[in-house]
Design a protein around this motif. Structure first.
Motif, PDB file in Angstrom:
ATOM      1  N   ALA A 117     -30.890  32.452 -43.374  1.00  0.00           N
ATOM      2  CA  ALA A 117     -29.741  31.938 -43.044  1.00  0.00           C
ATOM      3  C   ALA A 117     -29.229  32.488 -41.693  1.00  0.00           C
ATOM      4  O   ALA A 117     -28.847  31.632 -41.021  1.00  0.00           O
ATOM      5  CB  ALA A 117     -28.787  31.881 -44.312  1.00  0.00           C
ATOM      6  N   SER A 118     -29.129  33.639 -41.582  1.00  0.00           N
ATOM      7  CA  SER A 118     -28.458  34.256 -40.287  1.00  0.00           C
ATOM      8  C   SER A 118     -29.508  33.855 -39.206  1.00  0.00           C
ATOM      9  O   SER A 118     -28.805  33.662 -38.222  1.00  0.00           O
ATOM     10  CB  SER A 118     -28.681  35.706 -40.457  1.00  0.00           C
ATOM     11  OG  SER A 118     -27.835  36.303 -41.600  1.00  0.00           O
ATOM     12  N   GLY A 119     -30.713  33.891 -39.457  1.00  0.00           N
ATOM     13  CA  GLY A 119     -31.487  33.334 -38.445  1.00  0.00           C
ATOM     14  C   GLY A 119     -31.177  31.803 -37.919  1.00  0.00           C
ATOM     15  O   GLY A 119     -31.237  31.358 -36.757  1.00  0.00           O
ATOM     16  N   ILE A 120     -30.997  30.807 -39.227  1.00  0.00           N
ATOM     17  CA  ILE A 120     -30.741  29.633 -39.012  1.00  0.00           C
ATOM     18  C   ILE A 120     -29.415  29.462 -38.105  1.00  0.00           C
ATOM     19  O   ILE A 120     -29.482  28.710 -36.947  1.00  0.00           O
ATOM     20  CB  ILE A 120     -30.577  28.643 -40.278  1.00  0.00           C
ATOM     21  CG1 ILE A 120     -31.939  28.703 -41.018  1.00  0.00           C
ATOM     22  CG2 ILE A 120     -30.016  27.387 -39.829  1.00  0.00           C
ATOM     23  CD1 ILE A 120     -31.941  28.069 -42.308  1.00  0.00           C
ATOM     24  N   LEU A 151     -38.847  36.342 -41.506  1.00  0.00           N
ATOM     25  CA  LEU A 151     -39.632  35.215 -41.492  1.00  0.00           C
ATOM     26  C   LEU A 151     -38.498  34.144 -40.831  1.00  0.00           C
ATOM     27  O   LEU A 151     -39.616  33.249 -40.151  1.00  0.00           O
ATOM     28  CB  LEU A 151     -39.244  34.708 -43.085  1.00  0.00           C
ATOM     29  CG  LEU A 151     -40.133  35.129 -44.300  1.00  0.00           C
ATOM     30  CD1 LEU A 151     -39.997  34.871 -45.636  1.00  0.00           C
ATOM     31  CD2 LEU A 151     -41.845  34.783 -43.885  1.00  0.00           C
ATOM     32  N   SER A 152     -37.553  34.423 -40.528  1.00  0.00           N
ATOM     33  CA  SER A 152     -36.692  33.403 -39.554  1.00  0.00           C
ATOM     34  C   SER A 152     -37.413  33.715 -38.082  1.00  0.00           C
ATOM     35  O   SER A 152     -37.281  32.474 -37.306  1.00  0.00           O
ATOM     36  CB  SER A 152     -35.228  33.453 -39.654  1.00  0.00           C
ATOM     37  OG  SER A 152     -35.027  34.855 -39.097  1.00  0.00           O
ATOM     38  N   ALA A 153     -37.521  34.802 -37.829  1.00  0.00           N
ATOM     39  CA  ALA A 153     -38.266  35.031 -36.336  1.00  0.00           C
ATOM     40  C   ALA A 153     -39.560  34.150 -36.234  1.00  0.00           C
ATOM     41  O   ALA A 153     -39.890  33.577 -35.144  1.00  0.00           O
ATOM     42  CB  ALA A 153     -38.328  36.638 -36.214  1.00  0.00           C
ATOM     43  N   VAL A 154     -40.275  34.322 -37.188  1.00  0.00           N
ATOM     44  CA  VAL A 154     -41.685  33.676 -37.474  1.00  0.00           C
ATOM     45  C   VAL A 154     -41.453  32.129 -37.389  1.00  0.00           C
ATOM     46  O   VAL A 154     -42.096  31.485 -36.460  1.00  0.00           O
ATOM     47  CB  VAL A 154     -42.537  34.077 -38.552  1.00  0.00           C
ATOM     48  CG1 VAL A 154     -43.908  33.468 -38.623  1.00  0.00           C
ATOM     49  CG2 VAL A 154     -42.897  35.615 -38.519  1.00  0.00           C
ATOM     50  N   ALA A 155     -40.628  31.708 -38.123  1.00  0.00           N
ATOM     51  CA  ALA A 155     -40.617  30.376 -38.311  1.00  0.00           C
ATOM     52  C   ALA A 155     -39.757  29.602 -37.139  1.00  0.00           C
ATOM     53  O   ALA A 155     -39.927  28.389 -36.844  1.00  0.00           O
ATOM     54  CB  ALA A 155     -39.629  30.017 -39.571  1.00  0.00           C
ATOM     55  N   LEU A 156     -38.708  30.091 -36.696  1.00  0.00           N
ATOM     56  CA  LEU A 156     -37.790  29.411 -35.625  1.00  0.00           C
ATOM     57  C   LEU A 156     -38.260  29.880 -34.163  1.00  0.00           C
ATOM     58  O   LEU A 156     -37.863  29.138 -33.303  1.00  0.00           O
ATOM     59  CB  LEU A 156     -36.356  29.957 -35.974  1.00  0.00           C
ATOM     60  CG  LEU A 156     -35.687  29.660 -37.253  1.00  0.00           C
ATOM     61  CD1 LEU A 156     -34.370  30.416 -37.244  1.00  0.00           C
ATOM     62  CD2 LEU A 156     -35.732  28.002 -37.360  1.00  0.00           C
ATOM     63  N   VAL A 157     -38.877  30.958 -33.974  1.00  0.00           N
ATOM     64  CA  VAL A 157     -39.012  31.308 -32.483  1.00  0.00           C
ATOM     65  C   VAL A 157     -40.445  31.600 -32.305  1.00  0.00           C
ATOM     66  O   VAL A 157     -41.172  30.956 -31.264  1.00  0.00           O
ATOM     67  CB  VAL A 157     -38.225  32.833 -32.092  1.00  0.00           C
ATOM     68  CG1 VAL A 157     -38.545  33.071 -30.437  1.00  0.00           C
ATOM     69  CG2 VAL A 157     -36.800  32.551 -32.302  1.00  0.00           C
ATOM     70  N   ASP A 189     -42.552  28.532 -30.254  1.00  0.00           N
ATOM     71  CA  ASP A 189     -42.795  29.094 -28.928  1.00  0.00           C
ATOM     72  C   ASP A 189     -44.347  29.277 -28.731  1.00  0.00           C
ATOM     73  O   ASP A 189     -44.670  28.936 -27.628  1.00  0.00           O
ATOM     74  CB  ASP A 189     -42.071  30.105 -28.560  1.00  0.00           C
ATOM     75  CG  ASP A 189     -40.539  29.668 -28.337  1.00  0.00           C
ATOM     76  OD1 ASP A 189     -40.303  28.584 -28.555  1.00  0.00           O
ATOM     77  OD2 ASP A 189     -39.662  30.560 -27.797  1.00  0.00           O
ATOM     78  N   GLY A 190     -44.973  29.964 -29.659  1.00  0.00           N
ATOM     79  CA  GLY A 190     -46.406  30.379 -29.278  1.00  0.00           C
ATOM     80  C   GLY A 190     -47.472  29.095 -28.915  1.00  0.00           C
ATOM     81  O   GLY A 190     -48.402  29.234 -28.423  1.00  0.00           O
TER      82      GLY A 190
END
Length: 236
Positions: A226-229, A51-57, A61-62
């Motif tokens: 949180a790791s993604g953040i 979810l963090s990959a979807v929300a943050l990158v 970017d897309g």
């Protein structure tokens, strides 16, 4: 030099798959209830990282290079495609659904990573970190699925996962060399992957993570996100 960095980042992100399999092979926790909760927490952690990959990158970017209509088209197409894959896997009763889901995330994300570096974006390192974070629990789950539903030995599964890690550098080079001149194509790949990942999280990962009268697995998802953040704040 940049190409070497892409090769190393995608390789190390891919090696999280056999590392997760190794952890699943040696993981023995007692008492039994704690072992059960740990496994569900690992699944939930992977969901949080995805979810963090979807929300943050992938989505931020897309959407920079596409119109609203195109964004919706590629995002929904990704979800529908992953749904079709899920239907086919269920139809043929394959024992490799987790493995296929893992590769379905890993390959387009690695392509996007290579293209992100080529376009001078600042999220390439973050995307590599998130790919590695999500591949670890996905490798864990895919190993357990294959070990329990097929005749493959543990060593054979781990070696196969290690060889599959090489797909990351190949995909990264494709994104860097051939797709960097087409930012709209890279954006479409990102959104396609985001839609597919979101489908997978709610279809497969979230239902598997839930345990009655246990509260650790939901916190696993929180820690994963949180790791993604943290990665986002450290790399931007």
């Amino acid at each position: 030099m940049l190409l070497l960095e892409i090769l190393l980042l995608t390789l190390f992100a891919g090696l999280s798959m056999p590392l997760g399999a190794l952890i699943a092979r040696v993981e023995r926790i007692r008492p039994r209830w704690l072992e059960h909760e740990f496994r569900h927490s690992v699944i939930a952690f992977g969901g949080g990282a995805l979810l963090s990959a979807v929300a943050l990158v992938l989505v931020p970017d897309g959407i920079e290079h596409l119109s609203t209509q195109a964004v919706l088209y590629w995002f929904l197409l990704g979800g529908l495609t992953f749904m079709l894959i899920d239907v086919l896997l269920n139809l043929f009763k394959t024992s490799a659904s987790q493995l296929i889901a893992m590769l379905s995330d890993f390959i387009p994300e690695s392509i996007a990573l290579g293209a992100t570096f080529a376009l001078g974006g600042s999220n390439g390192l973050l995307l590599a970190l998130l790919i590695g974070l999500q591949n670890l629990p996905e490798g864990f789950n895919a190993f357990r699925e294959l070990r329990h539903s097929s005749h493959y030995s543990a060593n054979r599964i781990i070696i196969t996962f290690a060889l599959m890690a090489l797909l990351g550098p190949i995909a990264g080079v494709i994104g860097y060399v051939w797709l960097s001149a087409y930012p709209s194509v890279v954006a479409a790949i990102m959104l396609f992957a985001a839609g597919g990942i979101l489908y997978s999280v709610f279809q497969d990962i979230a239902p598997q993570a839930k345990l009655t009268r246990h509260w650790g697995p939901p916190m696993g998802a929180v820690f994963g996100f949180a790791s993604g953040i943290v990665g986002h704040m450290l790399t931007t």
